[in-house]
Each structure stands twice: as structure tokens, then as C-alpha cells.
Design a protein around this motif. Structure first.
Motif, short mmCIF file in Angstrom:
data_model
loop_
_atom_site.label_atom_id
_atom_site.label_comp_id
_atom_site.label_asym_id
_atom_site.label_seq_id
_atom_site.Cartn_x
_atom_site.Cartn_y
_atom_site.Cartn_z
N ARG A 161 5.27 -3.98 -6.83
CA ARG A 161 4.83 -5.40 -6.35
C ARG A 161 4.83 -5.68 -5.00
O ARG A 161 4.19 -6.56 -4.53
N GLU A 162 5.79 -4.92 -3.99
CA GLU A 162 5.64 -5.02 -2.56
C GLU A 162 4.28 -4.62 -2.10
O GLU A 162 3.87 -5.15 -0.98
N ASP A 163 3.72 -3.61 -2.81
CA ASP A 163 2.37 -3.12 -2.48
C ASP A 163 1.13 -4.28 -2.66
O ASP A 163 0.14 -4.35 -2.03
N GLN A 164 1.59 -5.49 -3.42
CA GLN A 164 0.49 -6.24 -3.79
C GLN A 164 0.88 -7.65 -3.12
O GLN A 164 0.25 -8.64 -3.50
N GLU A 165 1.48 -7.71 -1.65
CA GLU A 165 2.08 -8.81 -1.51
C GLU A 165 1.04 -9.06 0.01
O GLU A 165 1.02 -10.27 0.43
N ALA A 166 0.43 -7.94 0.43
CA ALA A 166 -0.59 -8.39 1.59
C ALA A 166 -1.66 -7.55 1.30
O ALA A 166 -1.78 -6.41 0.54
N PHE A 167 -2.94 -7.63 1.98
CA PHE A 167 -3.97 -7.15 1.40
C PHE A 167 -4.27 -5.80 2.06
O PHE A 167 -4.97 -4.66 1.43
N GLU A 168 -3.68 -5.68 3.08
CA GLU A 168 -3.80 -4.17 3.71
C GLU A 168 -2.82 -3.02 2.91
O GLU A 168 -3.35 -2.13 2.42
N THR A 169 -1.66 -3.56 2.37
CA THR A 169 -1.06 -2.68 1.55
C THR A 169 -1.65 -2.55 0.06
O THR A 169 -1.62 -1.47 -0.54
N ALA A 170 -2.37 -3.56 -0.38
CA ALA A 170 -2.97 -3.59 -1.77
C ALA A 170 -4.05 -2.56 -1.46
O ALA A 170 -4.47 -1.81 -2.32
N TYR A 171 -4.90 -2.79 -0.53
CA TYR A 171 -6.04 -1.81 0.02
C TYR A 171 -5.63 -0.32 -0.06
O TYR A 171 -6.25 0.44 -0.82
N ASN A 172 -4.61 0.02 0.83
CA ASN A 172 -3.95 1.42 0.65
C ASN A 172 -3.80 1.90 -0.90
O ASN A 172 -3.80 2.97 -1.08
N ALA A 173 -2.88 0.95 -1.29
CA ALA A 173 -2.47 1.39 -2.97
C ALA A 173 -3.62 1.63 -3.75
O ALA A 173 -3.61 2.39 -4.49
N ALA A 174 -4.99 0.87 -3.67
CA ALA A 174 -6.24 1.15 -4.31
C ALA A 174 -6.73 2.44 -3.91
O ALA A 174 -7.36 3.24 -4.79
N CYS A 175 -6.78 2.69 -2.77
CA CYS A 175 -7.26 4.00 -2.33
C CYS A 175 -6.67 5.17 -2.68
O CYS A 175 -7.28 6.11 -3.26
N GLY A 176 -5.06 5.12 -2.89
CA GLY A 176 -4.41 6.12 -3.28
C GLY A 176 -4.83 6.31 -4.83
O GLY A 176 -4.78 7.54 -5.49
N SER A 177 -4.97 5.42 -5.59
CA SER A 177 -5.11 5.34 -7.03
C SER A 177 -6.50 5.88 -7.27
O SER A 177 -6.69 6.80 -8.32
N ILE A 178 -7.42 5.40 -6.48
CA ILE A 178 -8.97 6.09 -6.58
C ILE A 178 -8.79 7.68 -6.27
O ILE A 178 -9.48 8.57 -6.92
#
Length: 647
Positions: free
Chosen positions: A167-184
Motif C-alpha cells: 500500500r505504501e508503494d501506491q501513495e506517491a506517483f514515483e513509488t507507484a511508477y517504480n513498482a510498475a517497472c518492477g512488475s513489468i
């Protein structure tokens, strides 16, 4: 020393703290009188850093020598990092024993020099200790997310401690973007698409960013979204997204190149390959501070060579790839093996099947250990349904690798990918014993390594469990014992461990067996009676059996569709057409001549002889049945004699 202190004091009295230009002018004026003053040189160096003049700052350090460098080690490492000398910056920061600032600079330099393992360890240690700077915790979370994504991209996902975004990875756009890159990077494209949309929404909702800043932050997100939707096959959505990306507005040159590349990948086969080639190669040269990462640069090189092939530049592709392949065989590097495939495509002029094989097979004599070339040949054989030749080519490669004394060749010999290819080809031929032998050899090799491939060991253990050979069963017990010891919480490893010891020593696995899900719970929702009533479909034991059955069965002739305009007007589909309808009437079996003369002519038509008077004359002319030629009229070849003249 006193003079320099007085000069420094006077300097600070005449300037404000934020007026770095004035400080720099005063330093330059004072250094004309005292060139070797370390205090003034240090002040000048810091002022240049504040003005983002990093090259000039490093020149001041070189002029000041080692004494000045020892005074400002962190600042020196930071200046080296900003000019793109990441390796030197990392080494300088590493020599600084203490200080969180030094660790931050070392971590950033390690990240940009692609030493992601060291960067991840540094950020982990910084996050575990007490933060000394405001908002440092948020910066650490962002940087750790970016490092984890890079580890996934480079095949070091085993070092990533956190796989599932929280949940903390989806609180800021930078962390959400990095989490998306890891998933990709892990291949979770659906989750990556969701996280990218979340990052876009979070960025748009920020109030402390101007519209221009939001555009700059959203452009990289859009470029990554374009890649994801293209990989998912959502072409219409990708084209719509690509039309909204203004490439010229992207500030980072590296991101701009990636955006241009992603837009070109959407080009269909009907597009002009020469125009795409020109657009791709018209990119600007990147500065050292904004170079692509190795994974990105490799993909760009492969895309460029692919466009060269489409633009009929096969000779250039052969030269470019040949220089690299000549010094890097054999290898498991995906990039090198992809270049090998492109080299083979250039030699074959992009032809497939037998025509492509005819051009590619001679290359195997020059590069017998080229993994990419062997994979290409095997793929072409499989496309032509020639699995036997594919197995022969693969066995030849494995034999050459097994005879090699190089340790790296042994790793390649038992690589999970090659083992999986062997098993797949043997399965197509129904060679069950060879499958077990191959898996047993690979498992025996990797079981004693420090980091064995878990998936390979599990597959080998499952296959060897069903073998009647006692050695195979013993190896299966050893494999699952190792896997269970490494990860006691793994259900598959525990199940294999229990199954392999159930017959020989059930008392040793009784406690582990109790931790597994009971069979009654696993089959609770299954209607056995309904399954038995529906029947169990039986499959052929091998493709060889099915191929034999297919040959035994006579193929049914395909029904030809006749156009209505070619049918006669009185055509009746219920009546069977006469098979002799195309023969002349007198040659049909149903023909009956009328009259005496007609019946006589029909009787004279005997096979192999001549009837009537002409036949009798032929027999009288000789005992061998030779027919004499008609006597020529007087006059030889002249058709008519000359008319007599009038008397």
C-alpha cells in the motif's frame, strides 16, 4: 594562514550566503595574489558546485592537488557523479569511512554504474538506520524501488526482497511508477499497467506541481505505458497513446530515444521500412550523464539491426554482428544470442524452412558452439516438422560442450533453458528414458552448486520419482531433501520430500506430512461419479504413434465446389452424371451402331489387327504381317502429268 583567514573574513563580509557568483568573483580576485591558498580554493570549488559548474569545479580540484582533494572528499565524489564519471565517484565515496552523505553518493553512483547489487545493499542499510535528513525516508523508498526494478531487468531478481507492491508503494506517483517497472520486468504486464495508471492519477492530483512540471513527469509514464499496452497486444489503445506523446517535449534525451523507438515498434508491415530506418538512426548522441542502461542499449541495438534487415542492409548486419560473435562464443547472454539470430537471418535473407536452412547450416561449421545459431537451426527444423534433425543438431552441440575443459562451458551444458529444450524435443519423439537421464545429469550437476536453479531441480525430482531405477529414486530423495532444507515453507518442496521418503523411511517425514493439505480437502468439490460418467479421454502415447495412425488412414478426398453458372440448364443433383459424357458418342461403351454398314464397321474394329479386304491384302503380302505401301503413280512425286499440246 592568518592572511588567508583575513581574506576569507573580508570576503564573507562583502557577500551574501546565496550570492555564489559574487563569491566566485571575489575568490578569483584573491587567488591572483595568492594562488596556493587552500581556503580560497575550497571556497571557489564549493561556489562552482552551487552554480552547477561541475567540470570547472573538478579542474579547481586538480589544480589544488591531493591536499585540496582530501578536504572535500564527498563534494569531489558528488562532482564526479554529476559529470558522468560514475565508477570514479563510487570509488571515491567508498573510501569515505563514515557519513550518510557519502553512502548516498556511493549508492547513486553504484546505481548509474549498474552495480545494482551494491546500490540495493547500501539503500537497505540506510533505511535500517535512523534517518538524519528530513524526507530522507521517502527518498530512500523511491530509490530502493528503482534499484529493485533494475535488478529484475538484469536477471538478479533473487536479490529483491519485496516482490509484491504494498500500500505504501501506491501513495506517491514515483513509488507507484517504480513498482510498475518492477512488475513489468517480472513479466506481470497486467499489474504493471494498473500501477502505471495509478501513478498517472497521483501525479495529476498533486497541487504543488505546475502544469509544466506535471507534463514533464507524465511523459516517462506515458512512454512506459506505450510499451506495456503494445506488449499486451492492445494496438488501438497503443496508437491512441502514441499520438498523445510529444517526443520533442521530453527533456531527457534517453527517454526521448526510447519514446521514438516505442512508437516505431507500432509500425505495421505496410509501413515504409526505409522511413522507419531513417527515423530510428536520426537520434542525437547522448551525453555521459544521460546514457542508456545496458539492457536498454542492447534492445535499441537489436531493434536497429532488425530495421537494417527490413531496409535490405543484410551485409551491414553481417559485419556488425560478426565482429561481436567472433569473440564471445559460447555464451548464455540473451543479447549475444539474439545478435546471432539476426546474423543468421541476414545470411538467409530472412527466408524460412528449407531455403533458410540451406544458407544457415554452413555457418555451423564456423561457429559450432554458437547457442543462438543452433537455436535458430532447431527452430527451422521444428517448423518443417523435422524433429529428428533438430535433436541431432542439439546433441552435437551438447557433445562438444561436454568435451570442453572450460568451466563456463559446463554451466552452459546444464543450463535450464537447454535442458528444457532437450526435454521438449525428446517428448515430441516419445523418448521417456532419455528425458529422465537428461534431468538426472542436470540435477546431479546443479545440486552441489551454491545457487542451483530451483525450478530445474523440482522438475527433475518429479520426473525421477516415477522412475523404477533405484539410482533415480535415490537422486530424487536427495534433490527434495536439499530443496526442503533450503525453503521449509515451500509446499512443493515439502510434498516432494514426503513423497520421495514415504516408501523408504516414512517415520522421518511424518511431521512434514501433517503440514500438507489433506487429500479429502483437496478433492472436496470434485464429483467423482460425474467424471466417471463423462469418461476420460485417452491421448496417444507419443507423436510417433499418432503419426503412424495418420499414415494408415486414407485421406478423404475433398469435395470440389462447382460454380452454378458452369452447370447445364437441365442439371439434376439427384442423378449420377455419366462418367463417359466427355467422350465422343462412338467411343462410349453404350454406343450401338445402326444399320448393316454400321455394324460391319464396328466388327472390323478389332484390337491389334486390320479387318476387311485391306487386312487380307496385308496378310498375303508377307508372313510377318507387314503392310505394303500403295504403288506410286507414274510421275514420281508430281501430282499431275503435263497436258498434251494440241496438234
Amino acid at each position: 594562514m592568518a592572511t588567508s583567514v583575513k581574506t576569507l573574513s573580508a570576503l564573507l563580509q562583502r557577500t551574501s550566503i546565496d550570492d555564489h557568483e559574487e563569491i566566485l568573483k571575489a575568490c578569483n580576485a584573491s587567488l591572483k595574489q595568492s594562488k596556493g591558498d587552500l581556503e580560497l580554493q575550497q571556497i571557489k570549488f564549493v561556489a562552482l558546485l552551487k552554480l552547477d559548474r561541475y567540470d570547472d569545479a573538478l579542474r579547481v580540484l586538480e589544480e589544488g592537488g591531493d591536499r585540496l582533494k582530501q578536504r572535500v572528499p564527498i563534494e569531489r565524489a558528488y562532482a564526479l557523479y554529476k559529470v558522468g564519471d560514475f565508477e570514479e565517484a563510487k570509488n571515491v565515496a567508498k573510501c569515505i569511512a563514515e557519513g550518510r552523505g557519502a553512502r548516498h553518493v556511493e549508492a547513486q553512483a553504484s546505481y548509474r554504474s549498474e552495480d545494482f547489487a551494491n546500490a540495493a545493499a547500501l539503500y537497505r542499510n540506510l533505511a535500517g538506520s535512523q534517518a538524519a535528513i528530513e524526507n530522507e525516508e521517502n527518498d530512500l523508498r523511491i530509490n530502493r524501488g528503482a534499484t529493485d526494478a533494475q535488478l529484475e531487468w538484469t536477471g538478479r531478481g533473487d536479490l529483491v526482497q519485496k516482490k509484491k507492491p504494498g500500500r505504501e508503494d501506491q501513495e506517491a506517483f514515483e513509488t507507484a511508477y517504480n513498482a510498475a517497472c518492477g512488475s513489468i520486468a517480472r513479466g506481470e504486464l497486467g499489474l504493471g499497467e494498473v500501477l502505471l495508471k495509478r501513478a498517472r492519477d497521483l501525479c495529476n492530483a498533486l497541487d504543488d506541481l505546475t502544469d509544466q512540471d506535471k507534463i514533464a513527469e507524465l511523459l516517462p509514464i506515458s512512454v512506459q505505458q506505450l510499451y506495456v499496452v503494445s506488449k499486451l497486444g492492445k494496438i488501438e489503445e497503443a496508437e491512441k497513446l502514441a499520438s498523445g506523446i510529444a517526443i520533442e517535449e521530453i527533456p531527457d534525451l534517453s527517454t526521448r530515444q526510447i519514446a521514438q523507438n516505442n512508437k516505431l515498434t507500432l509500425s505495421t508491415s505496410s509501413s515504409n521500412p526505409y522511413l522507419s530506418h531513417r527515423l530510428f538512426h536520426s537520434k542525437e548522441k547522448l551525453p555521459k550523464t544521460d546514457n542508456l542502461f545496458r539492457v536498454q542499449a542492447e534492445r535499441m541495438q537489436q531493434n536497429g539491426l532488425s530495421l537494417d534487415l527490413l531496409a535490405s542492409k543484410s551485409n551491414g548486419v553481417i559485419r556488425t554482428t560478426g565482429n561481436i560473435l567472433s569473440t564471445s562464443m559460447p555464451t548464455l547472454s540473451p543479447h549475444i544470442n539474439n545478435l546471432s539470430v539476426l546474423n543468421a537471418a541476414a545470411h538467409a535473407q530472412s527466408q524460412l524452412a528449407k531455403l533458410g536452412l540451406k544458407q544457415i547450416l554452413p555457418l555451423l561449421e564456423k561457429r559450432p558452439k554458437d547457442i543462438g545459431l543452433v537455436m535458430t537451426i532447431i527452430q527451422l527444423y521444428v517448423l518443417t516438422n523435422n524433429h529428428g534433425s533438430a535433436i541431432t543438431v542439439l546433441d552435437s552441440l551438447l557433445k562438444r560442450l561436454s568435451e570442453s575443459q572450460t568451466p563456463s562451458d559446463q554451466d552452459i551444458l546444464h543450463a535450464p533453458g537447454l535442458v528444457a529444450l532437450q526435454v521438449s524435443l525428446y517428448t515430441s519423439q516419445g523418448r521417456k528414458s532419455q528425458i529422465k537421464t537428461t534431468l538426472a545429469k542436470a540435477a546431479s550437476y546443479w545440486r552441489h552448486k551454491s545457487k542451483p536453479p530451483t525450478a530445474l531441480l523440482q522438475a527433475a525430482g518429479l520426473s525421477l520419482l516415477s522412475s523404477p531405477d533405484p539410482e533415480h529414486q535415490s537422486l530424487a530423495r536427495a534433490i527434495f531433501s536439499t530443496l526442503h532444507a533450503q525453503d521449509p515453507n515451500s509446499k512443493s518442496a515439502t510434498a516432494g520430500y514426503v513423497a520421495s521418503h514415504a516408501l523408504t523411511s516414512p517415520e522421518t517425514v511424518s511431521s512434514e506430512a501433517n503440514t500438507l493439505t489433506p487429500v479429502a480437502r483437496l478433492v472436496a468439490g470434485i464429483d467423482v461419479a460425474a467424471l466417471e460418467e463423462a469418461g476420460v479421454p485417452s491421448l496417444p502415447s507419443s507423436t510417433a504413434t499418432s503419426r503412424k495412425r495418420a499414415l494408415d488412414e486414407k485421406p478423404k478426398p475433398a469435395k470440389k465446389r462447382v460454380r452454378k453458372d458452369r452447370l447445364p440448364k437441365d442439371y439434376d443433383p439427384s442423378r449420377t452424371p455419366d462418367l463417359e459424357r466427355w467422350l465422343p458418342l462412338k467411343d462410349r461403351s453404350t454406343y450401338r451402331p445402326k444399320g448393316k454398314k454400321g455394324r460391319q464397321k464396328a466388327a472390323e474394329k478389332t484390337q491389334g489387327g486390320v479387318g476387311g479386304e485391306k487386312g487380307a491384302e496385308a496378310k498375303a503380302g508377307g508372313g510377318e504381317g507387314v503392310i505394303k505401301a500403295a504403288e506410286k503413280k507414274p510421275g514420281g512425286g508430281q501430282a499431275k502429268g503435263k497436258k498434251k499440246g494440241k496438234r
